[in-house]
Design a protein around this motif. Structure first.
Motif, PDB file in Angstrom:
ATOM      1  N   LYS B  13      71.386  56.521 -40.179  1.00 14.77           N
ATOM      2  CA  LYS B  13      71.272  56.607 -41.654  1.00 14.77           C
ATOM      3  C   LYS B  13      71.155  55.151 -42.004  1.00 14.77           C
ATOM      4  N   GLU B  14      70.073  54.340 -42.794  1.00 11.59           N
ATOM      5  CA  GLU B  14      69.964  53.284 -42.840  1.00 11.59           C
ATOM      6  C   GLU B  14      70.548  52.263 -41.656  1.00 11.59           C
ATOM      7  N   LYS B  16      72.242  53.060 -39.496  1.00  7.84           N
ATOM      8  CA  LYS B  16      73.721  53.106 -38.953  1.00  7.84           C
ATOM      9  C   LYS B  16      73.708  54.496 -38.356  1.00  7.84           C
ATOM     10  N   ILE B  18      75.286  57.737 -37.547  1.00  6.41           N
ATOM     11  CA  ILE B  18      76.178  58.743 -37.887  1.00  6.41           C
ATOM     12  C   ILE B  18      76.543  59.761 -37.307  1.00  6.41           C
ATOM     13  N   PRO B  37      88.483  63.708 -39.821  1.00  9.85           N
ATOM     14  CA  PRO B  37      88.725  62.799 -41.046  1.00  9.85           C
ATOM     15  C   PRO B  37      87.445  62.602 -41.962  1.00  9.85           C
ATOM     16  N   ASN B  38      87.960  61.944 -43.037  1.00 13.27           N
ATOM     17  CA  ASN B  38      86.897  61.625 -43.928  1.00 13.27           C
ATOM     18  C   ASN B  38      85.951  60.798 -43.092  1.00 13.27           C
ATOM     19  N   GLY B  39      84.464  60.835 -43.595  1.00 13.84           N
ATOM     20  CA  GLY B  39      83.550  59.689 -43.081  1.00 13.84           C
ATOM     21  C   GLY B  39      83.221  60.181 -41.643  1.00 13.84           C
ATOM     22  N   ALA B  40      83.742  61.032 -41.078  1.00 13.72           N
ATOM     23  CA  ALA B  40      83.416  61.556 -39.868  1.00 13.72           C
ATOM     24  C   ALA B  40      81.931  62.006 -38.998  1.00 13.72           C
ATOM     25  N   GLY B  41      81.446  62.428 -40.421  1.00 13.61           N
ATOM     26  CA  GLY B  41      80.065  62.969 -39.874  1.00 13.61           C
ATOM     27  C   GLY B  41      79.844  64.621 -40.171  1.00 13.61           C
ATOM     28  N   LYS B  42      81.125  65.212 -40.552  1.00 11.30           N
ATOM     29  CA  LYS B  42      81.031  66.704 -40.831  1.00 11.30           C
ATOM     30  C   LYS B  42      79.847  67.358 -41.663  1.00 11.30           C
ATOM     31  N   SER B  43      79.904  66.754 -42.804  1.00 14.06           N
ATOM     32  CA  SER B  43      78.713  67.361 -43.630  1.00 14.06           C
ATOM     33  C   SER B  43      77.251  66.948 -43.397  1.00 14.06           C
ATOM     34  N   THR B  44      77.109  65.713 -42.661  1.00 15.58           N
ATOM     35  CA  THR B  44      76.034  65.217 -42.111  1.00 15.58           C
ATOM     36  C   THR B  44      75.472  66.353 -40.943  1.00 15.58           C
ATOM     37  N   GLN B  87      79.881  71.548 -50.628  1.00 16.13           N
ATOM     38  CA  GLN B  87      81.021  71.261 -50.958  1.00 16.13           C
ATOM     39  C   GLN B  87      81.167  71.389 -52.419  1.00 16.13           C
ATOM     40  N   GLU B 161      83.762  72.271 -46.629  1.00 19.17           N
ATOM     41  CA  GLU B 161      84.827  71.984 -47.467  1.00 19.17           C
ATOM     42  C   GLU B 161      85.187  73.396 -48.182  1.00 19.17           C
ATOM     43  N   HIS B 193      88.389  68.792 -43.665  1.00 17.27           N
ATOM     44  CA  HIS B 193      89.228  67.866 -43.226  1.00 17.27           C
ATOM     45  C   HIS B 193      90.608  68.432 -43.199  1.00 17.27           C
TER      46      HIS B 193
END
Ligand SMILES: Nc1ncnc2c1ncn2[C@@H]1O[C@H](COP(=O)(O)OP(=O)(O)OP(=O)(O)O)[C@@H](O)[C@H]1O
Ligand SMILES: [Mg+2]
Lengths: 308, 241
Positions: B13-14, B16, B18, B37-44, B87, B161, B193
């Motif tokens: 993504k951009e 980066k 993910i 944890p937050n930002g781990a890539g779960k939703s992605t 979510q 979530e 999370h």
């Protein structure tokens, strides 16, 4: 002649799917410049005068009228002009609800011009619902021009619906002055398609303390339809509150423009506005897609909801 | 039998990275959790499986029921039986609870909507004609989302979530209906999370910095997550231990 009148009345009412009404429901049917039929109830006074291409109607609501009063305006031939001038007064403590059906089922080139002056006296209320039924070809120019005065504790609400058939050209102009403790709700729900052109100009002037005005426009457009929505709220009085809600879904080559004007001239007044114009919201769409609807089915469901 | 398989799935993504070479197997008929944890890539990861816009240019392969679904659109994947609960579920103006619940149901009968509402603990009389709009509370909205999933009877439910914006009472109904779906043969993947939600799963994957760092029995992953992952400073770079 009488026979012709009955035939027109039948065709008019068939086009809006309305036939026999119970005797305690007032109704008035106007075709072109002719009042075809009128049935009144206690507390409702109507005077109508024909002129060359229209009818001048004076309405007085003197009491609380329980059942909605049905108006039917329209023209069966494909071409013509219908001008309606309506003066409505809802007297102190009285109330009524009007349901007007405007029907032009065979329209090729029809102009429907309406000038309405509405006075809601103290403590009175009127709700006005206007539904348009047009044929599939457009060919209708609709120009409703309405001025409303809502006095102390009065309530006025109006709803304009054009969802079935082609809209043609619509020029809606509504202006309301809203007094102390009075409220006004104006709502338009329109589905524009093909070459429809829609222009809505609504203005609520909050002049009385504690007055409320809400202007709502929900519009869906496709093909080459164009819409311009100008919603204006001016709040002069303390504790007056206003809200503008303009939502438009645009598909195909359609174009939409929203111009909300919000003016507050009293530090104790509060006016908000929200406008959302664009294609169908992607999260709504993806939710329905993930239940298995196709994009067309999902879009249709979202638009139906918006116009409900 | 595995219903879903991800082979070396990566997503940028951009520019980066993910998701970094995710390879997992989701076995049929269980409740799985993807935890991290937050930002781990779960939703992605969930969005990539569903094929949402912005998540379609992953590398690697996504196999559902033995066939690649990578080139399928969202609705094509849904018609195979995959669905996703966001979510924060979308709000719709004017769309009634009934029409929303029935949108994914093969049989368009009001009784189905009534049953689905009752299953998630919402009084059908009170809710069926309401709009799925902003006036619903977060918990009500989420339960209605699950009612629509219940009416759809998906083969694979991805739920992002499940406990967000939901009080304890609503949460009970949510987990009950997930169990019900499981007993009817659906496979559930919870994205979370929260160690508490993880406990409700049979099996889990721990993701950190876009990589799977631990997988297996939910109890085992729970202990790893609580003891090793939580005290770590969430730098998003999984260390070797
Ligand atoms: N469009 C994007 N552009 C750049 N970075 C993105 C984009 N979308 C997500 N990310 C980044 O990808 C990472 C993973 O995001 P994701 O939403 O999948 O995390 P998550 O595990 O679901 O976290 P949370 O528990 O907070 O929901 C985050 O660092 C996020 O900032
Ligand atoms: Mg997330």
């Amino acid at each position: 002649m009488q026979e012709n009148k009955e035939k027109l009345l039948y065709e008019l009412l068939s086009s809006i799917n309305q036939h026999k009404l119970p005797p305690d429901v007032a109704h008035i049917e106007i075709h072109g410049n002719e009042v075809l039929n009128a049935h009144l109830v206690k507390g409702l006074e109507v005077e109508a005068k024909s002129f060359e291409d229209g009818v001048d109607v004076k309405i007085k609501v003197r009491e609380v009228i329980k059942n909605p009063v049905r108006f039917c305006f329209g023209m069966i031939p494909p071409n013509g002009i219908q001008k309606i001038i309506i003066n409505t007064t809802v007297e102190k403590d009285a109330s009524a609800s009007f349901i007007a059906s405007c029907t032009f089922p065979n329209a090729k080139n029809i102009q429907h011009l309406m000038d309405a002056f509405i006075t809601i006296e103290e403590n009175a209320s009127l709700s006005y619902f206007e539904r348009h039924v047009h044929g599939p070809d457009g060919g209708v120019t609709i120009v409703p021009n309405t001025k409303v005065l809502v006095k102390e504790n009065g309530r006025f609400s109006t709803e304009f619906e054009l969802i079935k058939g082609a809209a043609g050209v619509i020029e809606i102009k509504y202006e309301a002055e809203i007094g102390i403790n009075a409220t006004t709700n104006m709502k338009a729900r329109i589905f524009g398609r093909m070459n429809d052109s829609i222009h809505i100009k609504e203005k609520a002037h909050l002049i009385g303390e504690n007055s409320t005005g809400v202007l709502t426009s929900h519009i869906a457009l496709k093909d080459n339809a164009v819409a311009i929505v100008e919603n204006e709220i001016i709040a002069d009085a303390a504790f007056s509150r206003g809200h503008v809600d303009c939502k438009e879904i645009v598909q195909g080559n359609a174009k939409a423009r929203a111009i909300p004007i919000v003016e507050v001239n009293n530090p104790k007044a509060h006016v908000t506005h929200e406008a959302a114009i664009g294609s169908v919201d992607s999260k709504q769409l993806e939710t329905l897609l993930s239940r298995g609807l196709t994009e067309d089915e999902a879009t249709e469901l979202i638009i139906q909801g918006l116009l409900k | 039998m595995k219903i879903l398989q991800l082979n070396n799935v990566s997503l940028l993504k951009e520019s980066k990275s993910i998701l970094k070479g995710i390879t997992i197997e989701i076995w049929n008929g269980y409740i799985h959790a993807i935890v991290g944890p937050n930002g781990a890539g779960k939703s992605t990861l969930a969005n990539t499986i569903m094929g949402l816009s912005g998540y379609r240019d992953s590398s690697g392969d996504i196999i559902f029921d033995g066939k690649s679904i990578k080139d399928l659109s969202i609705d094509e994947r849904a018609r195979l039986g995959i669905t996703l609960v966001f979510q924060e579920p979308a709000r719709f103006e004017g769309l009634t609870v009934k029409d929303f619940i029935l949108s994914g149901s093969k049989i368009k009968s009001k009784d189905i909507a009534i049953e689905a509402l009752a299953r998630v603990g919402l009084d059908p009389i009170k809710y069926i004609n309401r709009a799925v709009d902003k006036t619903l509370s977060g918990g009500e909205r989420k339960r209605i989302e699950l009612a629509s999933v219940y009416a759809m009877k998906p083969r694979l439910l991805l739920m992002d979530e499940p406990d967000s914006g939901v009080d304890i009472d609503s949460l009970k109904y949510i987990f009950d209906i997930l169990q019900e779906l499981k007993s009817q043969g659906s496979t559930v993947v919870l994205v979370t999370h929260s160690p508490e939600v993880l406990k409700k799963a049979d099996h889990a994957f721990l993701i950190c910095g876009g990589e799977i760092v631990c997988k297996g029995d939910a109890q085992k992953v729970f202990e790893y997550f609580v003891n090793k992952c939580s005290p770590c400073k969430h730098i998003g770079k999984p260390s070797k231990d």
